[in-house]
Design a protein around this motif. Structure first.
Motif, PDB file in Angstrom:
ATOM      1  N   ASN A 119      19.537 131.017 -74.708  1.00  0.00           N
ATOM      2  CA  ASN A 119      18.563 130.515 -75.684  1.00  0.00           C
ATOM      3  C   ASN A 119      18.428 128.994 -75.681  1.00  0.00           C
ATOM      4  O   ASN A 119      18.498 128.356 -76.747  1.00  0.00           O
ATOM      5  CB  ASN A 119      18.926 131.013 -77.086  1.00  0.00           C
ATOM      6  N   PRO A 120      18.233 128.376 -74.546  1.00  0.00           N
ATOM      7  CA  PRO A 120      18.023 126.925 -74.529  1.00  0.00           C
ATOM      8  C   PRO A 120      16.671 126.578 -75.155  1.00  0.00           C
ATOM      9  O   PRO A 120      15.731 127.371 -75.096  1.00  0.00           O
ATOM     10  CB  PRO A 120      18.050 126.577 -73.039  1.00  0.00           C
ATOM     11  N   PRO A 121      16.550 125.392 -75.740  1.00  0.00           N
ATOM     12  CA  PRO A 121      15.300 125.009 -76.402  1.00  0.00           C
ATOM     13  C   PRO A 121      14.256 124.412 -75.469  1.00  0.00           C
ATOM     14  O   PRO A 121      13.167 124.071 -75.912  1.00  0.00           O
ATOM     15  CB  PRO A 121      15.764 123.970 -77.419  1.00  0.00           C
ATOM     16  N   CYS A 122      14.593 124.245 -74.207  1.00  0.00           N
ATOM     17  CA  CYS A 122      13.666 123.634 -73.262  1.00  0.00           C
ATOM     18  C   CYS A 122      13.838 124.297 -71.891  1.00  0.00           C
ATOM     19  O   CYS A 122      14.772 125.063 -71.679  1.00  0.00           O
ATOM     20  CB  CYS A 122      13.899 122.119 -73.180  1.00  0.00           C
ATOM     21  N   PRO A 123      12.946 124.018 -70.964  1.00  0.00           N
ATOM     22  CA  PRO A 123      12.976 124.742 -69.690  1.00  0.00           C
ATOM     23  C   PRO A 123      14.208 124.446 -68.841  1.00  0.00           C
ATOM     24  O   PRO A 123      14.819 123.372 -68.928  1.00  0.00           O
ATOM     25  CB  PRO A 123      11.709 124.246 -68.980  1.00  0.00           C
ATOM     26  N   ALA A 124      14.528 125.411 -68.001  1.00  0.00           N
ATOM     27  CA  ALA A 124      15.481 125.203 -66.913  1.00  0.00           C
ATOM     28  C   ALA A 124      14.674 124.823 -65.679  1.00  0.00           C
ATOM     29  O   ALA A 124      13.627 125.417 -65.408  1.00  0.00           O
ATOM     30  CB  ALA A 124      16.282 126.468 -66.658  1.00  0.00           C
ATOM     31  N   TYR A 125      15.144 123.831 -64.938  1.00  0.00           N
ATOM     32  CA  TYR A 125      14.429 123.337 -63.761  1.00  0.00           C
ATOM     33  C   TYR A 125      15.204 123.669 -62.490  1.00  0.00           C
ATOM     34  O   TYR A 125      16.428 123.544 -62.445  1.00  0.00           O
ATOM     35  CB  TYR A 125      14.217 121.826 -63.853  1.00  0.00           C
ATOM     36  N   LEU A 126      14.462 124.093 -61.473  1.00  0.00           N
ATOM     37  CA  LEU A 126      15.042 124.403 -60.171  1.00  0.00           C
ATOM     38  C   LEU A 126      14.284 123.663 -59.080  1.00  0.00           C
ATOM     39  O   LEU A 126      13.057 123.532 -59.146  1.00  0.00           O
ATOM     40  CB  LEU A 126      14.953 125.908 -59.888  1.00  0.00           C
ATOM     41  N   VAL A 127      15.009 123.180 -58.081  1.00  0.00           N
ATOM     42  CA  VAL A 127      14.401 122.642 -56.862  1.00  0.00           C
ATOM     43  C   VAL A 127      14.681 123.656 -55.767  1.00  0.00           C
ATOM     44  O   VAL A 127      15.821 123.822 -55.337  1.00  0.00           O
ATOM     45  CB  VAL A 127      14.964 121.270 -56.477  1.00  0.00           C
ATOM     46  N   ALA A 128      13.642 124.360 -55.348  1.00  0.00           N
ATOM     47  CA  ALA A 128      13.783 125.399 -54.336  1.00  0.00           C
ATOM     48  C   ALA A 128      13.064 124.947 -53.064  1.00  0.00           C
ATOM     49  O   ALA A 128      12.044 125.496 -52.673  1.00  0.00           O
ATOM     50  CB  ALA A 128      13.209 126.712 -54.847  1.00  0.00           C
ATOM     51  N   GLY A 129      13.621 123.921 -52.430  1.00  0.00           N
ATOM     52  CA  GLY A 129      12.979 123.336 -51.261  1.00  0.00           C
ATOM     53  C   GLY A 129      13.755 123.508 -49.981  1.00  0.00           C
ATOM     54  O   GLY A 129      13.552 122.748 -49.028  1.00  0.00           O
ATOM     55  N   ALA A 130      14.651 124.492 -49.941  1.00  0.00           N
ATOM     56  CA  ALA A 130      15.560 124.629 -48.800  1.00  0.00           C
ATOM     57  C   ALA A 130      15.152 125.712 -47.816  1.00  0.00           C
ATOM     58  O   ALA A 130      15.953 126.132 -47.000  1.00  0.00           O
ATOM     59  CB  ALA A 130      16.974 124.917 -49.318  1.00  0.00           C
ATOM     60  N   ALA A 131      13.910 126.155 -47.876  1.00  0.00           N
ATOM     61  CA  ALA A 131      13.506 127.266 -47.005  1.00  0.00           C
ATOM     62  C   ALA A 131      13.434 126.869 -45.533  1.00  0.00           C
ATOM     63  O   ALA A 131      13.569 127.715 -44.651  1.00  0.00           O
ATOM     64  CB  ALA A 131      12.156 127.812 -47.460  1.00  0.00           C
ATOM     65  N   GLY A 132      13.216 125.578 -45.255  1.00  0.00           N
ATOM     66  CA  GLY A 132      13.170 125.125 -43.864  1.00  0.00           C
ATOM     67  C   GLY A 132      11.999 124.207 -43.604  1.00  0.00           C
ATOM     68  O   GLY A 132      10.914 124.386 -44.155  1.00  0.00           O
ATOM     69  N   CYS A 133      12.222 123.182 -42.784  1.00  0.00           N
ATOM     70  CA  CYS A 133      11.183 122.214 -42.462  1.00  0.00           C
ATOM     71  C   CYS A 133      11.605 121.420 -41.238  1.00  0.00           C
ATOM     72  O   CYS A 133      12.797 121.161 -41.028  1.00  0.00           O
ATOM     73  CB  CYS A 133      10.952 121.267 -43.654  1.00  0.00           C
ATOM     74  N   GLN A 134      10.619 121.039 -40.422  1.00  0.00           N
ATOM     75  CA  GLN A 134      10.923 120.265 -39.224  1.00  0.00           C
ATOM     76  C   GLN A 134      11.467 118.877 -39.538  1.00  0.00           C
ATOM     77  O   GLN A 134      11.998 118.183 -38.657  1.00  0.00           O
ATOM     78  CB  GLN A 134       9.677 120.144 -38.328  1.00  0.00           C
ATOM     79  N   GLU A 135      11.342 118.444 -40.787  1.00  0.00           N
ATOM     80  CA  GLU A 135      11.850 117.130 -41.191  1.00  0.00           C
ATOM     81  C   GLU A 135      13.337 117.161 -41.535  1.00  0.00           C
ATOM     82  O   GLU A 135      13.896 116.144 -41.936  1.00  0.00           O
ATOM     83  CB  GLU A 135      11.054 116.629 -42.399  1.00  0.00           C
ATOM     84  N   ASP A 136      13.982 118.319 -41.440  1.00  0.00           N
ATOM     85  CA  ASP A 136      15.398 118.482 -41.734  1.00  0.00           C
ATOM     86  C   ASP A 136      15.627 118.454 -43.244  1.00  0.00           C
ATOM     87  O   ASP A 136      14.715 118.260 -44.040  1.00  0.00           O
ATOM     88  CB  ASP A 136      16.237 117.409 -41.033  1.00  0.00           C
ATOM     89  N   LEU A 137      16.865 118.603 -43.632  1.00  0.00           N
ATOM     90  CA  LEU A 137      17.240 118.639 -45.038  1.00  0.00           C
ATOM     91  C   LEU A 137      17.290 117.233 -45.614  1.00  0.00           C
ATOM     92  O   LEU A 137      17.640 116.273 -44.930  1.00  0.00           O
ATOM     93  CB  LEU A 137      18.602 119.312 -45.209  1.00  0.00           C
ATOM     94  N   ALA A 138      16.956 117.126 -46.892  1.00  0.00           N
ATOM     95  CA  ALA A 138      17.041 115.844 -47.589  1.00  0.00           C
ATOM     96  C   ALA A 138      18.471 115.589 -48.045  1.00  0.00           C
ATOM     97  O   ALA A 138      19.230 116.524 -48.300  1.00  0.00           O
ATOM     98  CB  ALA A 138      16.099 115.838 -48.787  1.00  0.00           C
TER      99      ALA A 138
END
Length: 212
Positions: free
Chosen positions: A130-149
């Motif tokens: 029951n948090p009063p504000c949103p939960a945030y996720l960064v889901a950017g790990a699916a893959g990219c030619q620029e490699d991982l940050a």
């Protein structure tokens, strides 16, 4: 055109209202009229979703750039006010959004429930109860030619878990009050144990305006 739309998955997720908003309107010198148009649309859509919340309780929002993150050398992750966060965070929180999923940073990160850089955990034992504000996720790990940050050397106080590895996340809406997110590392194959998980509980939702 501005990339915004709403999706109610009546067959797969009949109790979820899913919103996709365009973070790019705050970049590339786009006209303010485009920004205002999207923000107006977002407010109206959230108002409509909240009127139907008894039947469709979960509101999930997603956009390309994250509002919260801790990647190294990134304007989005400097802990201050990146453009999308400056204009959208209040709208999303007051609109009762449960989870906000972003990407752009090629990594995975889970935040505690947060608003205006301040953590608002639901309970001492479960931040997502029951948090009063949103939960945030960064889901950017699916893959990219620029490699991982790369991550910053020290995570922000609202960063709960982060992993610099390719992977995929699975969101499951269990019922009207319980939702989960499981993150899997691609190197571990499938099936495998998740490297991170979040169980979100929302009972008797109160808006951000009332609780933060």
């Amino acid at each position: 055109t501005t990339e915004i739309y709403t999706l109610s998955l009546h067959d797969a997720l009949p109790i979820s209202h899913i919103i996709a908003f365009d973070t790019e309107v705050y970049h590339f010198n786009n006209p303010q009229a485009m920004q205002y148009r999207m923000e107006k649309w977002l407010r109206n859509d959230l108002a409509k979703a909240n009127r139907n919340r008894k039947n469709v309780p979960w509101i999930i929002a997603m956009g390309h750039r994250p509002l919260y993150c801790s990647a190294k050398n990134s304007d989005e992750c400097n802990g201050k006010w990146p453009p999308a966060k400056k204009y959208l965070e209040k709208i999303l929180c007051e609109g009762g959004v449960d989870v906000v999923v972003g990407a752009h940073q090629h990594q995975y990160e889970r935040m505690f429930p947060v608003y205006d850089n301040r953590v608002y955990n639901g309970t001492a034992t479960n931040p997502y109860d029951n948090p009063p504000c949103p939960a945030y996720l960064v889901a950017g790990a699916a893959g990219c030619q620029e490699d991982l940050a790369k991550f910053s050397n020290w995570p922000w106080s609202y960063s709960a878990f982060r992993e610099r590895a390719y992977g995929v996340g699975v969101m499951t809406v269990h019922n009207h009050t319980h939702m989960s997110w499981h993150q899997y590392n691609a190197k571990n194959g499938w099936p495998a144990a998740p490297v991170d998980q979040m169980y979100l509980i929302q009972i008797g939702r109160a808006s951000c305006r009332e609780r933060v």
